[in-house]
Design an enzyme around this catalytic site. Structure first.
Site, PDB file in Angstrom:
ATOM      1  N   CYS A   1      64.987   3.750  34.187  1.00 49.79           N
ATOM      2  CA  CYS A   1      66.482   3.460  34.287  1.00 49.79           C
ATOM      3  C   CYS A   1      66.510   4.763  33.809  1.00 49.79           C
ATOM      4  O   CYS A   1      66.421   6.223  33.954  1.00 49.79           O
ATOM      5  CB  CYS A   1      66.677   2.270  33.351  1.00 49.79           C
ATOM      6  SG  CYS A   1      66.037   2.896  31.361  1.00 49.79           S
TER       7      CYS A   1
ATOM      8  N   GLU B   1      57.834   4.423  30.074  1.00 47.95           N
ATOM      9  CA  GLU B   1      58.296   5.778  30.369  1.00 47.95           C
ATOM     10  C   GLU B   1      58.808   6.537  29.277  1.00 47.95           C
ATOM     11  O   GLU B   1      57.863   7.554  28.745  1.00 47.95           O
ATOM     12  CB  GLU B   1      59.526   5.841  31.574  1.00 47.95           C
ATOM     13  CG  GLU B   1      59.177   5.326  33.008  1.00 47.95           C
ATOM     14  CD  GLU B   1      59.910   4.170  32.669  1.00 47.95           C
ATOM     15  OE1 GLU B   1      59.944   3.583  31.745  1.00 47.95           O
ATOM     16  OE2 GLU B   1      60.952   4.042  33.703  1.00 47.95           O
TER      17      GLU B   1
HETATM   18 ZN   LIG Z   1      64.031   2.785  30.892  1.00 47.05          ZN
END
Ligand SMILES: [Zn+2]
Length: 138
Positions: free
Chosen positions: A92, A61
């Site tokens: 995350c 990401e």
């Molecule tokens: Zn991450």
């Protein structure tokens, strides 16, 4: 904020799943693909890139976000992430905070399973009571 069109969503799913192929993950063997859709209709993909010095690795990401920002993109419709696990993995904490820097808190975050099923949550659901650029003194 607008949701992706059906056509954009289909492309988003295809590109996010395909982005896993670019992962460099010799240590975790955990492939992650990501894709950002910009308001101008561009798709910016990313994958996780690990490092022998583990903390130097970067998630899919953030790879996509860093690519997008450095290529001049500033406005995003949504972001998506795909892994090889089911149920779908979610971004995350570090990635959620990075999204918070550049994306509207109402932006949809799609999470795909390997067979293309998705869940979606808004950024502010993934990162409630977040701290962002507007919280710093002017
Ligand atoms: Zn991450």
């Amino acid at each position: 904020m607008r949701p992706p069109t059906k056509e954009e969503f289909d492309q988003l799913r295809e590109k996010t799943l395909a982005a896993r192929e670019s992962a460099y993950c010799p240590y975790s063997k955990f492939r992650v693909g990501a894709c950002l859709l910009t308001t101008s209709g561009s798709f910016i993909t990313g994958a996780n890139v690990e490092n022998a010095s583990y903390p130097a690795g970067i998630c899919a990401e953030r790879t996509a976000l860093v690519k997008a920002i450095t290529e001049g993109h500033k406005d995003f419709v949504c972001i998506a992430v795909a892994t090889d696990i089911n149920p779908a993995a979610s971004p995350c904490g570090i990635c959620r905070q990075t999204m918070r820097e550049f994306c509207d808190v109402g932006m949809p975050v799609y999470m795909f399973t390997p067979d293309g099923k998705s869940e979606v949550m808004k950024l502010d659901e993934l990162l409630p009571r977040s701290f962002g650029p507007d919280d710093l003194p002017k």
